[in-house]
Every structure is written in C-alpha cells, then in structure tokens.
Enzyme design. Structure first.
Site, PDB file in Angstrom:
ATOM      1  N   HIS A 125      -0.605  -0.694   4.498  1.00  0.00           N
ATOM      2  CA  HIS A 125      -0.437   0.636   3.911  1.00  0.00           C
ATOM      3  C   HIS A 125      -0.889   1.716   4.898  1.00  0.00           C
ATOM      4  O   HIS A 125      -0.220   2.736   5.060  1.00  0.00           O
ATOM      5  CB  HIS A 125      -1.242   0.753   2.612  1.00  0.00           C
ATOM      6  CG  HIS A 125      -0.502   0.300   1.393  1.00  0.00           C
ATOM      7  ND1 HIS A 125      -0.238  -1.024   1.139  1.00  0.00           N
ATOM      8  CD2 HIS A 125       0.021   1.005   0.349  1.00  0.00           C
ATOM      9  CE1 HIS A 125       0.417  -1.128  -0.010  1.00  0.00           C
ATOM     10  NE2 HIS A 125       0.589   0.093  -0.508  1.00  0.00           N
ATOM     11  N   HIS A 180      -9.067  -3.571   1.247  1.00  0.00           N
ATOM     12  CA  HIS A 180      -9.313  -3.825   2.663  1.00  0.00           C
ATOM     13  C   HIS A 180     -10.734  -3.458   3.046  1.00  0.00           C
ATOM     14  O   HIS A 180     -11.411  -2.703   2.338  1.00  0.00           O
ATOM     15  CB  HIS A 180      -8.359  -2.999   3.535  1.00  0.00           C
ATOM     16  CG  HIS A 180      -6.942  -3.442   3.498  1.00  0.00           C
ATOM     17  ND1 HIS A 180      -6.471  -4.525   4.216  1.00  0.00           N
ATOM     18  CD2 HIS A 180      -5.873  -2.950   2.825  1.00  0.00           C
ATOM     19  CE1 HIS A 180      -5.177  -4.679   3.989  1.00  0.00           C
ATOM     20  NE2 HIS A 180      -4.794  -3.734   3.144  1.00  0.00           N
TER      21      HIS A 180
END
Length: 213
Positions: A125, A180
């Site tokens: 992303h 993440h």
C-alpha cells in the site's frame, strides 16, 4: 564447576528488527483506541490494488471530455500510472516472496489478495500510494490543467497538498491498523518514489527516442 559462557549478543539486523517491532507496537497501542477503525479502513481501501487497477482501466476506456491535446496527455499520464502499478506489483511481490517477514501478530481482519500478502516487508500500500503521489508531482502542471478544464479550479492550488497528504496518511495507517511494521512502510515509501521516477523517466526516454528517429 565451569561457568557458563554468556549468550552471544544479537546481530545488528536482529537489533534493528527488534527496535522496529517495539516502535510499531507502541504506535499501534497508543493510537488504536483513539483513531476510528472505519477511517483507517477507508484509507486502506483507497490505496488497494483492487480499486486502483479498475479505476485506471475505466478512465482509459471511457476518457474525459477534454481537448484533443489534453486527452492525449491524459492517456499518457494514465498509462504511466498503469505501468507503474504493474512494476509495483512485480517489485513488491518479489521482495515479499524473497524476504518473507511475518506480519505483526496483532494484525486482524485483513483480506489477503495474493499469497505473498501473508508477508509484511515491504508495504505494498505504501509503495503504491507513494508512486501515485510521485507521478502526480511529476505531472502536476498537466493535472492542474485537467482540473481547470473540468471546472474544479478550487482544488488546483491544493492538489499536491491533498495527494501527498493522502499518501502519507495512508502509509501511516498501515502501522496504525497493525498491518505492517514501521520499516515495512518506510521501505515501501522509498520504493514507491523510485518506481514513480523510473516509470516517468522510461516513458519519456522512449517517447523522445521515438521522436528523434
């Protein structure tokens, strides 16, 4: 009785990973009860490839009502975005497969698009929104012309502020959602900027070479 030798000190890489894990968990813990989940989830969806690729293809198939010259430039910009998206998939997918860093243990409610999405490093992303922001910056004059033609003059002066703000917030949301670790996101942003510059340079180099022939 012989004394036990002290355990070996962790390697530099191990210490960096441990620091990354600790900082990421701290950020997640501090912001998790404050920021609404639906806001972070909206940012996640806005940077997802399942939205990005159909949107770019739709704009290529159903062009905007613009002048012929601007329409040609518009197609070049969209093709750059599409090419960058493909490059990003290849680069990020390859690195995830090679490095195979597990995602944070507190990552929950995540839809996995591909098998490599099981892995955390680097953030796809973050790389995607960063290369989009980079291309918008490199084509900023052209994009502003489109906004003026479409009567969206209000957004012209704030274009880059909006795009960079969206990219930065979406990247940060990857840590705050628990998707993440911090270094995954930093690496993703760095790679995304390089991808945007690479695609811009390649496309312009090929175009110039073809023109000079």
């Amino acid at each position: 009785m012989a004394s036990k030798s002290p355990p070996p000190s962790p390697s530099l890489l191990r210490r960096i990973v441990d620091l990354d894990t600790a900082i990421s968990l701290r950020l997640y813990t501090l912001t998790h009860p404050i920021l609404p989940y639906y806001f972070l989830k909206t940012l996640e969806i806005s940077g997802d490839g399942f939205l990005f690729f159909p949107l770019i293809l739709s704009l290529l198939l159903y062009p905007l009502t613009l002048s012929t010259t601007t329409e040609t430039s518009n197609n070049i910009f969209l093709i750059n975005l599409l090419l960058g998206g493909i490059v990003d998939l290849i680069v990020i997918g390859s690195l995830k497969h090679l490095i195979r860093r597990p995602r944070p243990v507190y990552n929950k409610n995540m839809f996995l698009s591909f098998s490599v999405d099981h892995w955390s490093f680097p953030s796809g992303h973050s790389s995607r929104v960063s290369f989009i922001a980079t291309l918008f910056y490199l084509y900023s004059d052209f994009v502003k012309d489109i906004l003026i033609q479409l009567k969206y003059d209000l957004f012209v002066d704030y274009l880059m502020l909006i795009v960079i703000g969206w990219a930065a917030t979406t990247s940060l949301s990857r840590i705050l959602l628990g998707r993440h670790f911090m270094f995954d996101v930093v690496a993703g942003v760095f790679l995304g900027v390089l991808e945007g510059m690479f695609v811009f340079w390649i496309f312009n180099y090929v175009t110039l070479t073809s023109f000079l022939r």
